[in-house]
Design a protein around this motif. Structure first.
Motif: not given
Length: 260
Positions: A229, A235, A256, A259
């Motif tokens: 990440r 992710t 997500s 992110t």
């Protein structure tokens, strides 16, 4: 052969491409370099196969500075498969592979039976023996990549330096090439973009970002969701391979929360 990158730095036009990179590749070890585009991976490799002179630090082969070796000796000890392997000359596959023996021959010395057998074996191992008489410009990108890999192996180097060698290869030939690297027992420094392939074949992995080494270690220590990440901006869930136990990354296609 033991390779040591000792505080290696490269600066071009006032821009630092590599900053104090220190990394060791032990005898017979396969060490991978991974990282985003522009992180310095290919720059590091260019220093090892002498296409680029470092601004600071040194490349050491068995404790000896690479730049102290005569060019011919360096060519015998280090073989490279680079991203800049294009050729406009339509040599045959057999002729291209045979060029790997050039550092071991004198002048226009012809190949002996041992050299010819090495070439045949390398072409067979890379699944290009049936293409021996074909002009290299008539080949697909994947076929040409396998020919160039065969040329590097024919060199019988102490150290193999490979920059994205699985480029253009279908999945079968990717796996075949990586198995072959493991089987040769040669010391290998390899750049791979596919983190799952890197985890499968590498003894250790060095992660680069913005020209600096972020971390290095065994694949299961290095390839964590947190690192993926922070370095790659994606992710991923990391699971053990059901047969080998090597870490495998499952990427989330949908971003997500938090992110980019």
């Amino acid at each position: 052969m033991r390779l040591r990158l000792d505080a290696l730095g490269v600066e071009v036009g006032g821009t630092a491409l590599l900053r104090a990179l220190s990394l060791t590749v032990g005898v017979g070890e396969i060490v991978g370099l991974v990282g985003p585009n522009g992180s310095g991976k290919s720059t590091a490799l260019r220093c090892v196969y002498r296409a680029l002179a470092p601004t600071s630090g040194a490349v050491l082969l068995d404790g000896r500075a690479l730049d102290s070796l005569p060019r011919r000796e360096g060519a015998r000890r280090v073989a490279a498969l680079t991203q800049e392997n294009g050729s406009e000359l339509d040599f045959t596959v057999e002729e291209i592979v045979a060029l790997g023996r050039a550092p071991h021959l004198r002048g226009n010395q012809a190949l002996g039976e041992r050299e010819r057998e090495l070439c045949r074996r390398a072409m067979a191992d890379l699944d290009v023996l049936h293409l021996a008489g074909r002009g290299v410009l008539t080949l697909s990108g994947g076929e040409r990549q396998r020919v160039l890999a065969a040329r590097a192996l024919v060199q019988e180097p102490d150290l193999l330096v490979l920059d994205e060698p699985t480029n253009h290869l279908d999945i079968r030939h990717q796996i075949d090439l990586l198995r072959l690297l493991r089987r040769t027992g040669t010391t290998v420094l390899i750049v791979l973009h596919d983190l799952n392939l890197a985890a499968a074949v590498c003894d250790r992995i060095g992660v680069l970002a913005a020209g600096e080494l972020v971390t290095a270690g065994a694949p299961r220590e290095v390839l964590t969701p947190e690192l993926v990440r922070s370095v790659f901006g994606v992710t991923a869930t990391v699971v053990p391979h059901p047969m080998t136990g090597a870490p495998q990354l499952l990427y989330a296609l949908e971003p997500s929360e938090g992110t980019p």
